[in-house]
Every structure is written in structure tokens, then in C-alpha cells.
Design an enzyme around this catalytic site. Structure first.
Site, PDB file in Angstrom:
ATOM      1  N   SER A   1       0.820  -1.218   0.000  1.00 16.77           N
ATOM      2  CA  SER A   1       0.000   0.000   0.000  1.00 16.77           C
ATOM      3  C   SER A   1       0.852   1.265   0.000  1.00 16.77           C
ATOM      4  CB  SER A   1      -0.924  -0.004   1.226  1.00 16.77           C
ATOM      5  OG  SER A   1      -0.170  -0.213   2.402  1.00 16.77           O
TER       6      SER A   1
ATOM      7  N   GLU B   1     -19.479  21.637 -14.650  1.00 20.72           N
ATOM      8  CA  GLU B   1     -19.821  20.274 -15.092  1.00 20.72           C
ATOM      9  C   GLU B   1     -19.032  19.233 -14.306  1.00 20.72           C
ATOM     10  OE1 GLU B   1     -20.782  20.327 -19.716  1.00 20.72           O
ATOM     11  OE2 GLU B   1     -18.971  21.421 -19.244  1.00 20.72           O
TER      12      GLU B   1
ATOM     13  N   THR C   1     -40.153  25.485  -9.443  1.00 25.62           N
ATOM     14  CA  THR C   1     -40.466  24.129  -8.986  1.00 25.62           C
ATOM     15  C   THR C   1     -40.723  23.346 -10.264  1.00 25.62           C
ATOM     16  OG1 THR C   1     -42.853  24.463  -8.817  1.00 25.62           O
ATOM     17  CG2 THR C   1     -41.560  25.011  -6.863  1.00 25.62           C
ATOM     18  N   HIS C   2     -40.252  22.140 -10.301  1.00 31.91           N
ATOM     19  CA  HIS C   2     -40.350  21.319 -11.526  1.00 31.91           C
ATOM     20  C   HIS C   2     -39.657  22.010 -12.700  1.00 31.91           C
ATOM     21  CE1 HIS C   2     -43.562  19.210  -9.256  1.00 31.91           C
ATOM     22  NE2 HIS C   2     -43.907  20.440  -8.919  1.00 31.91           N
TER      23      HIS C   2
ATOM     24  N   TYR D   1      -8.980  -7.094  13.093  1.00 29.90           N
ATOM     25  CA  TYR D   1      -8.337  -6.562  11.888  1.00 29.90           C
ATOM     26  C   TYR D   1      -8.365  -7.585  10.761  1.00 29.90           C
ATOM     27  CZ  TYR D   1      -5.076  -4.664   8.542  1.00 29.90           C
ATOM     28  OH  TYR D   1      -4.527  -4.197   7.379  1.00 29.90           O
TER      29      TYR D   1
ATOM     30  N   SER E   1     -13.588  25.693 -26.929  1.00 24.38           N
ATOM     31  CA  SER E   1     -13.703  24.469 -27.726  1.00 24.38           C
ATOM     32  C   SER E   1     -12.536  24.391 -28.691  1.00 24.38           C
ATOM     33  CB  SER E   1     -15.016  24.490 -28.504  1.00 24.38           C
ATOM     34  OG  SER E   1     -14.956  23.603 -29.604  1.00 24.38           O
TER      35      SER E   1
ATOM     36  N   ASN F   1      -1.699  -2.867  13.266  1.00 28.70           N
ATOM     37  CA  ASN F   1      -3.161  -2.747  13.261  1.00 28.70           C
ATOM     38  C   ASN F   1      -3.642  -1.547  14.074  1.00 28.70           C
ATOM     39  OD1 ASN F   1      -2.822  -5.064  11.866  1.00 28.70           O
ATOM     40  ND2 ASN F   1      -3.744  -6.426  13.386  1.00 28.70           N
TER      41      ASN F   1
ATOM     42  N   LYS G   1     -17.291  28.995 -28.787  1.00 29.50           N
ATOM     43  CA  LYS G   1     -17.748  28.395 -27.535  1.00 29.50           C
ATOM     44  C   LYS G   1     -17.074  28.966 -26.289  1.00 29.50           C
ATOM     45  CE  LYS G   1     -20.326  25.679 -26.880  1.00 29.50           C
ATOM     46  NZ  LYS G   1     -20.231  24.215 -26.867  1.00 29.50           N
TER      47      LYS G   1
ATOM     48  N   ASN H   1     -17.380  27.523 -22.354  1.00 23.62           N
ATOM     49  CA  ASN H   1     -18.025  26.399 -21.658  1.00 23.62           C
ATOM     50  C   ASN H   1     -17.811  26.427 -20.143  1.00 23.62           C
ATOM     51  OD1 ASN H   1     -18.928  25.288 -24.103  1.00 23.62           O
ATOM     52  ND2 ASN H   1     -16.990  24.226 -24.417  1.00 23.62           N
TER      53      ASN H   1
ATOM     54  N   LYS I   1      -8.154   3.393   2.400  1.00 29.45           N
ATOM     55  CA  LYS I   1      -7.371   4.619   2.207  1.00 29.45           C
ATOM     56  C   LYS I   1      -7.609   5.311   0.875  1.00 29.45           C
ATOM     57  CE  LYS I   1      -4.128   2.726   5.300  1.00 29.45           C
ATOM     58  NZ  LYS I   1      -5.055   1.558   5.355  1.00 29.45           N
TER      59      LYS I   1
END
Ligand code: ARG
Length: 479
Positions: free
Chosen positions: A38, A305, A170-171, A332, A292, A125, A298, A300, A340
Site C-alpha cells: 500500500s 460540469e 419548482t419542476h 483486523y 472548444s 493494526n 464556444k 463552456n 485509504k
């Protein structure tokens, strides 16, 4: 795989250089090391590992398990290892399967004889759980600081935009006008809950597992309360089996980060929508927009996003860890090593998204005229017209029906909504339909009207000040 000279290095327990080498007749297979190690990611725990070992050494000296001289030699070696790690001079070896092994190996090289006593009354541990809790305490506080910084941007913009208005939706259909400040602070309050959750998760992480040993404690006379206090933990573990197997604090951190990420995703979505040409409520500063490679015109909103998208990863990190923990027997298990990468990733993603969104929102320009034009659509005052009738004693259901018929008539081309409304409810209708008027009438506490938002601004500022003080008070161990 083993680097030149490592196997002959003084201090290596046996030929293989692993911490358990004496037990097994063969050196570990290369693929085993590649699959189980690790070190590639847990080296970010280096400073916490050193801090925990320093406290452990002081505890061993106090317990009489280590002479003052050996304690001093280990403290010096740990300090040297720390500065090598900090300056990237630390030479890792192939048998360093994790950061704990690497540090112990180096300390043993530097401290000689005393090095072999470092791991007395300790297991990796309890060590790894201790390191990770120290790390989580610091990182959750830092994430909470990032939340505060974004909230401050929202608060500043909410003040700066004054009485600018836009429709509440709303909606995704226009509902009623609200102050832009109200909309901005809605995101701010969601972040206030995130801040709270981060500090709450941090509070439960604030328990030292050091002294639990491999799983059952130790026959040696250690004092886990003292090492807990030395490391700045609020308490020590109550049960050694629980101490080494508990990763609730990681799961809780991942949940707090995932929900924060969901909030950032929703904010990101609104930025994407608001910057579309169809809506045009928000214009990004050029430094916070992208272009772009093909379409020259463009501009963006990639930051927004990606903030929207990163929530997917954060949710995946949470569900992945929960799936790993599910069904694990006490105490353990090596499975726990899988805690991690999701944790490190979620912390990094959230901090990056917080900083990017703060920069974007701090520099973006609101098109207040366009927002007002949408908010001043007379149909958005329909609820207020109905409420006006309620003020005259008309039951709301009846008032709703009467105004709904006016709306239908206007949409069917029977006349102008304002004229039809005046015919239905009287000349007061035209007063209500004046731009911005509904915001002056909407006085209910916590609502989107001007007076309520003035109060809300103050309450939000007070909350930010209180949260900043809470964060400052949360002891952030410096490593
Ligand atoms: N790298 C391990 C982890 O992250 C450290 C503990 C290893 N303990 C063991 N008994 N193999 O969990």
C-alpha cells in the site's frame, strides 16, 4: 524487485526484509508484494505515522519498557526520517510494503539496536488506525475550512446583489419571484449542514486506538490514556477488538464528503443551466471558463460540469468502502487497507471542487436584468393575487380557483393577464403586478421576500462567524 543492497542492509530482520520474515521460509513472491503493498498511496500518512511513533516511544519510556537513551535515539531517528520524508530524500525499499514498514526500517537503520524496540507493545493494526485518525482529524478540518470559504463567497455575493430578483422554480417551471440573495443563500445553508457533518464526523474520529495492539491489547504495562492525550485525542478506545476493526470514521467521512459533493453537484448544475444561452442568468469570467478545440465561438462551464460529475466518484467511494466493511469479522482484516484510496480521493476531489467553485462564483457576473425580466412575468404573481383574496376572507381553495381561471383566460388569449386579474379582484391587482412588488409583500420568515432575506443575511453571517470559531477551536494537530 528488491533494490540493490537492500537485502544486505544491517537491521533487516532476515533476507526478505519484511516485518514477518522469520516466520516464513520463503521470501514473498514479487506478485504478492505488488498486489498487497500500500506504500504507493499510504505514504501520505508519513507525518502522522511519525507523530504516532514519537508518542508511542514517549509512552514506552514512561512505562519503563524503553531506556531514556533508547527513547532519545528513537526520537532522533524518527525526526531524521521525518525530515527525509518531508524533503523527499527518504529512500524507499522494495520490501517497504507500507509506510509503517518503511519508517520502522529507516529508524532501525538510523538508531541501530534501539530500532528493534520501536514496535514494542504495538501492532501495525493499532498503528494504522491511529495514523488514519490523526490524518482524518486534520483533513476534515481542512475540508470544513474549504466549505467556509465557499460559503463566504456566497454570502458576499448575496450582499452585493442587493434586491436583484429571479424566479424560484419548482419542476423547473417558474414559480414565484425571490431575491437572488435568497437563492444563493439556499446553497449556503446546505453547505452549513455539510460543515456541521464534517466536524461531527471529526468528533467521532477523535478517539485513539493506540495500545489496542494487534487485537487484544498487551501484557506489557502501557498507558493508552496517556498516549491518547499526548497525541491530542479526546479519548482512548474502549475495546481493543473494536479499536483495530472500526472504520466507521472513514465511512462517516466519506458520507459527509459525498453529501457535500452532491450539494456541489446541484450548484454545478445550476451554473451550467444559468450560463446556457437559453437562460443567460450568469456569465463566467474568462479565467473560469473553457473553450472548444473546434467551435471558435464556444465558452463552456467545465468547472461546473466537473463539480456536477465528481459527486459520482464520491458516492462510489462511499458505497465501495461500505461494501468492503460489510460482513468483515472482528478484528483486523487486511481488507481494511482498502479504506485509504477512497478516503484520500474523496478528500482531494472535494477540496478541489470547493476551491474551483469558490473562484468561479467569486468572479462570475449575474445578468440581473435578464433575471428580473423572468421574475417580472406577471403570472408569477398569481399566488400573491390568490393570497390577496384570502386577505379579504375568501377561502384559499376558492381564491386559487378564481385566479387559475384568470390565468387560463389570459393564456387562451381572452385578454391581458393584468386586465383580466383587475377585472376579477379589483384595481389592487395592478399594484401587486408591479415589478418587484410581490417581494415586498412576501414577509414570512425564511421566505424569499426582501424583509425576510435581510434577516436571513444577518443570520447567515452570524452562523458563518460561529462556525469559523468552532473550526478554530477544533484542535488541528500540526504535523
Ligand atoms: N497497510 C496495512 C493497512 O493499511 C497496515 C496494517 C497491516 N497489518 C497487518 N496485520 N498486515 O491496513
Amino acid at each position: 524487485m528488491a533494490p540493490e543492497g537492500y537485502l544486505d542492509r544491517p537491521g533487516a530482520a532476515t533476507g526478505s526484509g519484511t516485518l514477518w520474515a522469520a516466520r516464513l521460509a520463503a521470501s514473498p513472491a514479487e506478485e504478492l508484494m505488488a498486489f498487497t503493498a500500500s506504500l504507493a498511496y499510504d505514504r501520505v500518512l508519513a507525518a502522522d505515522d511519525i507523530a504516532a511513533s514519537q508518542a508511542h516511544v514517549r509512552g514506552l519510556v514512561r512505562a519503563g519498557l524503553l531506556s531514556e537513551a533508547d527513547g532519545a535515539a528513537l526520537a532522533t531517528a524518527l525526526e531524521a526520517a521525518a525530515s527525509e520524508l518531508a524533503s523527499s530524500e527518504f529512500a524507499f525499499a522494495a520490501a517497504d510494503e507500507d509506510i509503517h514498514t518503511a519508517v520502522e526500517r529507516r529508524v532501525t537503520e538510523l538508531a541501530g539496536e534501539a530500532g528493534a524496540r520501536l514496535h514494542t507493545a504495538r501492532s501495525r493494526n493499532d498503528q494504522v488506525a491511529c495514523d488514519l485518525r490523526l490524518f482524518v482529524k486534520r483533513e476534515l478540518a481542512a475540508a470544513a475550512g474549504g466549505v467556509l470559504a465557499l460559503q463566504k463567497v456566497l454570502a458576499a455575493r448575496a450582499t452585493e446583489v442587493g434586491e436583484a430578483r429571479l424566479p424560484a422554480y419548482t419542476h423547473l417551471q417558474r414559480a414565484q419571484p425571490v431575491l437572488l440573495a435568497h437563492h444563493l443563500l439556499a446553497h449556503g445553508w446546505a453547505l452549513a449542514r455539510d460543515f456541521d457533518r464534517l466536524l461531527d464526523a471529526r468528533r467521532r474520529a477523535d478517539v485513539s486506538p493506540l495500545g489496542a495492539g494487534a487485537s487484544a491489547g498487551t501484557s506489557l504495562p502501557i498507558d493508552p490514556d496517556a498516549t491518547a492525550a499526548d497525541l491530542g485525542f479526546a479519548a482512548r478506545f474502549e475495546n481493543s477488538l473494536d479499536a483495530v476493526s472500526d472504520r466507521d470514521f472513514v465511512a462517516e467521512s466519506l458520507f459527509a464528503l459525498a453529501l457535500l459533493g452532491v450539494h456541489l453537484s446541484r450548484l454545478g448544475e445550476e451554473i451550467v443551466w444559468w450560463t446556457s444561452e437559453e437562460v443567460g442568468f450568469l456569465h463566467l469570467d474568462d479565467a473560469w471558463a473553457t473553450g472548444s478545440s473546434m467551435m471558435p465561438q464556444k465558452k463552456n462551464p467545465d468547472v461546473a460540469e466537473l463539480a456536477r460529475a465528481r459527486a459520482g466518484r464520491l458516492i462510489g467511494n462511499l458505497t465501495g468502502l461500505l461494501a468492503t466493511l460489510k460482513g468483515l469479522p472482528l478484528a483486523y482484516n487486511r481488507d481494511l487497507q482498502e479504506d485509504k484510496e477512497p478516503l484520500f480521493d474523496s478528500l482531494a476531489q472535494v477540496r478541489g471542487a470547493l476551491a474551483a467553485l469558490a473562484g468561479l462564483l467569486n468572479t462570475a457576473a449575474f445578468d440581473e436584468a435578464r433575471m428580473a425580466a423572468a421574475a417580472d412575468d406577471p403570472l408569477l404573481a398569481a399566488t400573491d393575487l390568490a393570497e390577496m383574496l384570502v386577505g379579504r376572507g375568501v377561502p384559499f381553495r376558492v381564491a386559487h380557483e378564481r385566479i387559475a381561471r384568470v390565468v387560463r383566460g389570459a393564456l387562451a388569449g381572452e385578454g391581458d393577464f393584468a386586465d383580466l386579474a383587475a377585472a376579477e379582484v379589483g384595481p389592487e391587482a395592478s399594484e401587486i403586478l408591479r415589478p418587484g412588488r410581490t417581494l415586498a409583500r412576501r414577509t414570512s420568515p425564511g421566505g424569499g421576500g426582501a424583509a425576510a432575506v435581510a434577516v436571513q443575511r444577518q443570520r447567515f453571517a452570524a452562523r458563518l462567524a460561529a462556525d469559523a470559531a468552532r473550526l478554530a477551536a477544533a484542535e488541528v494537530p500540526s504535523v
